[in-house]
Every structure is written in structure tokens, then in C-alpha cells.
Design a protein around this motif. Structure first.
Motif, PDB file in Angstrom:
ATOM      1  N   LEU A 147       0.550  -1.260  -0.038  1.00 54.93           N
ATOM      2  CA  LEU A 147       0.034   0.066  -0.026  1.00 54.93           C
ATOM      3  C   LEU A 147       0.881   1.311  -0.114  1.00 54.93           C
ATOM      4  O   LEU A 147       1.990   1.414   0.528  1.00 54.93           O
ATOM      5  CB  LEU A 147      -0.849   0.010   1.198  1.00 54.93           C
ATOM      6  CG  LEU A 147      -1.868  -1.193   1.393  1.00 54.93           C
ATOM      7  CD1 LEU A 147      -2.748  -1.029   2.665  1.00 54.93           C
ATOM      8  CD2 LEU A 147      -3.092  -1.385   0.146  1.00 54.93           C
ATOM      9  N   LYS A 148       0.303   2.280  -0.641  1.00 51.12           N
ATOM     10  CA  LYS A 148       0.998   3.592  -0.568  1.00 51.12           C
ATOM     11  C   LYS A 148       0.098   4.598   0.083  1.00 51.12           C
ATOM     12  O   LYS A 148      -1.025   4.599   0.123  1.00 51.12           O
ATOM     13  CB  LYS A 148       1.374   3.964  -2.337  1.00 51.12           C
ATOM     14  CG  LYS A 148       2.185   3.177  -2.783  1.00 51.12           C
ATOM     15  CD  LYS A 148       3.638   2.927  -2.529  1.00 51.12           C
ATOM     16  CE  LYS A 148       4.360   4.240  -2.870  1.00 51.12           C
ATOM     17  NZ  LYS A 148       5.783   4.473  -2.793  1.00 51.12           N
ATOM     18  N   THR A 149       0.646   5.776   0.386  1.00 56.30           N
ATOM     19  CA  THR A 149      -0.059   6.968   0.964  1.00 56.30           C
ATOM     20  C   THR A 149       0.384   8.302   0.300  1.00 56.30           C
ATOM     21  O   THR A 149       1.254   8.211  -0.401  1.00 56.30           O
ATOM     22  CB  THR A 149       0.277   7.104   2.489  1.00 56.30           C
ATOM     23  OG1 THR A 149       1.802   7.345   2.601  1.00 56.30           O
ATOM     24  CG2 THR A 149      -0.008   5.867   3.213  1.00 56.30           C
ATOM     25  N   ASN A 203      -8.149   3.449   2.852  1.00 54.61           N
ATOM     26  CA  ASN A 203      -8.521   4.259   4.001  1.00 54.61           C
ATOM     27  C   ASN A 203      -8.095   5.903   3.311  1.00 54.61           C
ATOM     28  O   ASN A 203      -7.371   5.982   2.847  1.00 54.61           O
ATOM     29  CB  ASN A 203      -7.337   4.164   5.354  1.00 54.61           C
ATOM     30  CG  ASN A 203      -8.190   4.522   6.479  1.00 54.61           C
ATOM     31  OD1 ASN A 203      -9.280   4.944   6.409  1.00 54.61           O
ATOM     32  ND2 ASN A 203      -7.297   4.584   7.426  1.00 54.61           N
ATOM     33  N   GLN A 242      -5.305  12.001   4.013  1.00 54.03           N
ATOM     34  CA  GLN A 242      -4.176  11.099   3.744  1.00 54.03           C
ATOM     35  C   GLN A 242      -5.185   9.895   3.108  1.00 54.03           C
ATOM     36  O   GLN A 242      -5.656   9.329   3.807  1.00 54.03           O
ATOM     37  CB  GLN A 242      -3.244  10.652   5.035  1.00 54.03           C
ATOM     38  CG  GLN A 242      -2.284   9.963   4.718  1.00 54.03           C
ATOM     39  CD  GLN A 242      -1.687   9.287   6.285  1.00 54.03           C
ATOM     40  OE1 GLN A 242      -2.190   8.526   6.745  1.00 54.03           O
ATOM     41  NE2 GLN A 242      -0.483   9.670   6.343  1.00 54.03           N
ATOM     42  N   THR A 280      -4.484   6.418   1.400  1.00 54.45           N
ATOM     43  CA  THR A 280      -3.843   5.050   1.612  1.00 54.45           C
ATOM     44  C   THR A 280      -4.475   4.152   0.616  1.00 54.45           C
ATOM     45  O   THR A 280      -5.766   3.833   0.651  1.00 54.45           O
ATOM     46  CB  THR A 280      -4.125   4.484   2.859  1.00 54.45           C
ATOM     47  OG1 THR A 280      -3.241   4.885   4.011  1.00 54.45           O
ATOM     48  CG2 THR A 280      -3.162   2.903   2.823  1.00 54.45           C
ATOM     49  N   TYR A 281      -3.863   3.880  -0.562  1.00 58.42           N
ATOM     50  CA  TYR A 281      -4.274   3.227  -1.570  1.00 58.42           C
ATOM     51  C   TYR A 281      -3.327   1.927  -2.128  1.00 58.42           C
ATOM     52  O   TYR A 281      -2.212   1.871  -1.761  1.00 58.42           O
ATOM     53  CB  TYR A 281      -4.555   4.079  -2.798  1.00 58.42           C
ATOM     54  CG  TYR A 281      -3.349   4.687  -3.420  1.00 58.42           C
ATOM     55  CD1 TYR A 281      -2.857   4.206  -4.629  1.00 58.42           C
ATOM     56  CD2 TYR A 281      -2.425   5.506  -2.823  1.00 58.42           C
ATOM     57  CE1 TYR A 281      -1.433   4.690  -5.062  1.00 58.42           C
ATOM     58  CE2 TYR A 281      -1.450   6.245  -3.309  1.00 58.42           C
ATOM     59  CZ  TYR A 281      -1.020   5.667  -4.461  1.00 58.42           C
ATOM     60  OH  TYR A 281       0.352   6.223  -4.949  1.00 58.42           O
ATOM     61  N   ASN A 282      -4.031   1.081  -2.895  1.00 57.47           N
ATOM     62  CA  ASN A 282      -3.441  -0.288  -3.359  1.00 57.47           C
ATOM     63  C   ASN A 282      -2.919   0.294  -5.141  1.00 57.47           C
ATOM     64  O   ASN A 282      -3.780   0.464  -5.796  1.00 57.47           O
ATOM     65  CB  ASN A 282      -4.371  -1.524  -3.492  1.00 57.47           C
ATOM     66  CG  ASN A 282      -3.352  -2.429  -3.991  1.00 57.47           C
ATOM     67  OD1 ASN A 282      -2.609  -2.575  -4.615  1.00 57.47           O
ATOM     68  ND2 ASN A 282      -4.177  -3.644  -3.523  1.00 57.47           N
TER      69      ASN A 282
END
Length: 238
Positions: free
Chosen positions: A50-52, A75, A105, A107-109
Motif C-alpha cells: 500500500l502507498k499513502t 483508507n 491522507q 492509503t491506496y493499493n
């Protein structure tokens, strides 16, 4: 009555007046209309894990709501960025002199949604990127259009995309979005989290934010999901 109650009550009264005049017939009458824009000419290759990413575009209620309805986002947390930890609260931020912006913020795939797609959504349905230090009824530097980056590749992608959109004259005015180095992100108070989902009938949400969700569903149908990724659910699984 505290600051947030006063501000939202004033906006509620404004919306009530609009209702009385018969203008407020459908969510399509948003404070900012959606822009139909091309995707970035280049993107960042998918990575493992995951990246933010942190960005700001007006009141964080609507920004959070849009990304909570975006596929691939696990998220989206409302908070503050741009200032010091000691002033990372709503009461201080509303004064407009802390350096903070109401931010989210994400958070994603990256294997499900790219950063380029998240930016396309940001510049299209999240907010009007040509407004300087304001969005709709909200004014002040705390409502500025800003992307906070912590990675050179991310920064280049945003810079190139802004240049691409300005060059194509997608908007009537130049993009006012700024880039700032991410010094820290501070989650907002609990009562701000999942606000759009918890208060769908509040006039401010109905007039300013629900149209953003409708535009996401209409323009980015392949990226839209009906069930939002809520902060409270993310906390429950951690």
C-alpha cells in the motif's frame, strides 16, 4: 456555540434559503462543477504494498468522502498538513495562520488504482483547482489547493500533470494548486472522520459535497464503489 457549530449553522441557514427559493432541486447544483479532463500523459508504475498520499482541496469532509468511494483506496483520513504538530487541531487551523491546510491522507493499493488516476479525480471532481485559498463558501489558506509530496517521482508527476492541464487550457483560469513538501500529517478529531457518511442530510454536505460523489459515480464509473472505506472500519481491523 463553538467555531465549527457557528460556521456550519451559517451555511445551513444559507442552504435553507436556497431551498426556500426553489433553486436546490438536485445535487447537480454543486458549489463547484466537475471538470472533464484527460488523464496524466505519464504515470507511476504499480508497486508492491500500500502507498499513502496527502492532498488538500477545501473542507476535508468532501475530499475524504470522494476517496472513500474510490476503488483501490483502503483508507482516507481527514487531518492537517503544512504546519506544526502543536497547532494541528481544528480550533487553531480555522484561524488561518497556522500554515495547516485541511488535508486528507489517502492509503491506496497501486495495483488497483494508480496515483495518476487519484490525481485525475482530484483535479476533476474533488475541487476547483483554479480557486486560490478557497473552495466554495470556505475561504482562507487552510482551504488551499495543495498536494503534499514526500517522493521526487510523485512531485514530478504532479508538476507534469499541472503543466499538461494548463497547456491544454482545460480550465478558464490557471491552476492555483501548489506543491509542498510533506513535513507531517496529523489526523483530525474523531468527529470529523467519516463526516459525509454520518451526516448525509446536513445542508452543507448536501449542497457542497454529495454532488462530488455523484460526479465521481458519473464520470469515473469504473473507479466508483458504493460502499465507502470508512475510518472507523479501518481502525476496527487494526
Amino acid at each position: 456555540m463553538d467555531r465549527i457549530q457557528f460556521r456550519r449553522t451559517a451555511l445551513a441557514l444559507t442552504a435553507a434559503g436556497v431551498l426556500a427559493l426553489g433553486w436546490f432541486a438536485a445535487p447537480s447544483r454543486a458549489a463547484e462543477e466537475a471538470f472533464i479532463i484527460p488523464p496524466p500523459s505519464a504515470d507511476i508504475a504499480p508497486a508492491k504494498g500500500l502507498k499513502t498520499f496527502v492532498l488538500a482541496g477545501g473542507c476535508f469532509w468532501g475530499v475524504q468522502g470522494v476517496y472513500q468511494h474510490t476503488k483501490g483506496v483502503t483508507n482516507a483520513v481527514s487531518g492537517y498538513a503544512g504546519g506544526k504538530a502543536s497547532t494541528a487541531n481544528y480550533e487553531a487551523t480555522t484561524r488561518g495562520n497556522t500554515g495547516h491546510a485541511e488535508a486528507v491522507q489517502i492509503t491506496y493499493n497501486p495495483n488497483e488504482v494508480s496515483l495518476g488516476k487519484l490525481l485525475q479525480i482530484y483535479f476533476s471532481v474533488v475541487h476547483d483547482p483554479t480557486q486560490l485559498n478557497r473552495q466554495g463558501p470556505d475561504t482562507g489558506t487552510q482551504y488551499r489547493s495543495t498536494v503534499f509530496t514526500s517522493d521526487p517521482a510523485e512531485r514530478k508527476l504532479v508538476q507534469d500533470y499541472i503543466a499538461q492541464l494548463n497547456g491544454a487550457k482545460v480550465y478558464k483560469k490557471p491552476i492555483a494548486t501548489t506543491l509542498e513538501p510533506l513535513q507531517g500529517f496529523y489526523p483530525a478529531e474523531d468527529y470529523h472522520q467519516d463526516y459525509l457518511t454520518l451526516h448525509p442530510n446536513q445542508p452543507y454536505i448536501v449542497f457542497n459535497d454529495l454532488p462530488k460523489i455523484e460526479n465521481l459515480k458519473k464520470i469515473f464509473a469504473e473507479n466508483y464503489r458504493e460502499k465507502p472505506a470508512l475510518v472507523r472500519e479501518a481502525k476496527a481491523t487494526n
